[in-house]
Scaffold this active site. Structure first.
Site, PDB file in Angstrom:
ATOM      1  N   ASP A 118       2.230  -3.418  30.873  1.00 22.55           N
ATOM      2  CA  ASP A 118       0.994  -3.889  30.255  1.00 22.55           C
ATOM      3  C   ASP A 118       0.654  -5.289  30.756  1.00 22.55           C
ATOM      4  OD1 ASP A 118      -1.044  -4.763  28.499  1.00 22.55           O
ATOM      5  OD2 ASP A 118      -0.272  -3.503  26.889  1.00 22.55           O
TER       6      ASP A 118
ATOM      7  N   HIS B 163      -1.993  -1.346  30.339  1.00 23.22           N
ATOM      8  CA  HIS B 163      -2.881  -1.439  29.187  1.00 23.22           C
ATOM      9  C   HIS B 163      -4.033  -0.436  29.330  1.00 23.22           C
ATOM     10  CE1 HIS B 163      -4.065  -3.931  25.736  1.00 23.22           C
ATOM     11  NE2 HIS B 163      -5.318  -3.700  26.096  1.00 23.22           N
TER      12      HIS B 163
END
Length: 232
Positions: A170, A201
């Site tokens: 992420d 993400h």
């Protein structure tokens, strides 16, 4: 069937719009869908529609209404992405959670007291953690929640089940933050964490470049089973 409704704030000082998707029959429960930083856009509405197809009353409140009502942004368009980041910086998260609480209250009334869950994405994933800690949501899920490491002080107030989906690559949640989440929450009796190796993400977004079909399906299957168990 979908519609837009108006929900009163908890203190009665204002009201805000919410997108609602209703199942064809009486709802089995209700789920509050908590937006990303891009507003209640097509992707969030699609999340609601899919939950309605599964038999839930789904409602997505416009949490940015104090900044700009009805905002809809596309994360794949760079100027809109930057605008979303600016809105996130101005957004009062505590007020946002109170609006989520007002939405939960509204949903309980709409379903004659059936159980109410919540699911959030990105900023909404962080707000999902706060919702689990601060409201009476019966079951809560967060996807790629940001900044949870500085919310861990609230973990002792989480009384109902919470599931978090964590992409290991992420770009907004670094490895140290992921480590802190696991160290702080792995032994919590109400919290379940799932890692998604190599994912970034937004991997479970409905539309656009960020989606990874296989991992999105896996995460959504886990979420579906989680809600089926805890909102029955």
């Amino acid at each position: 069937m979908s519609e837009t409704v108006t929900i009163d704030t908890l203190d009665g000082s204002g009201d805000f719009a919410a997108y609602v998707a209703r199942p064809s029959d009486a709802p089995r429960a209700a789920i509050v869908v908590i937006q990303e930083i891009f507003g209640v856009n097509a992707g969030i509405r699609r999340k609601c529609d899919k939950l309605a197809e599964d038999g839930y009353l789904a409602v997505a409140p416009d949490l940015f209404w104090r900044l700009e009502p009805g905002i809809e942004l596309d994360p794949d368009v760079e100027p809109e992405f930057q605008r979303a980041l600016d809105l996130m910086g101005k957004f009062d998260q505590d007020e946002g959670v109170r609006d989520i609480e007002a939405t939960i209250k509204w949903a309980r009334g709409e379903t004659d007291g059936k159980k109410i869950g919540a699911v959030g994405y990105c900023l909404g994933g962080r707000l999902a953690f706060m919702t689990a800690a601060r409201t009476d949501s019966d079951a809560t899920v967060g996807y790629y929640a940001v900044g949870v490491d500085n919310l861990l002080r609230e973990k002792q107030t989480i009384a109902n089940p919470l599931m978090l989906h964590i992409p290991t690559e992420d770009g907004f949640v670094d490895k140290e933050t992921q480590k802190a989440m696991h160290e702080g929450l792995d032994d919590h009796p109400k919290v379940t964490l799932h890692d998604y190796e190599g994912m970034d993400h937004g991997f479970a977004t409905e539309f656009g470049d960020r989606r990874n079909e296989a991992c999105a399906d896996k995460a959504d299957e886990r979420t579906s089973a989680f809600f089926a168990e805890h909102l029955a």
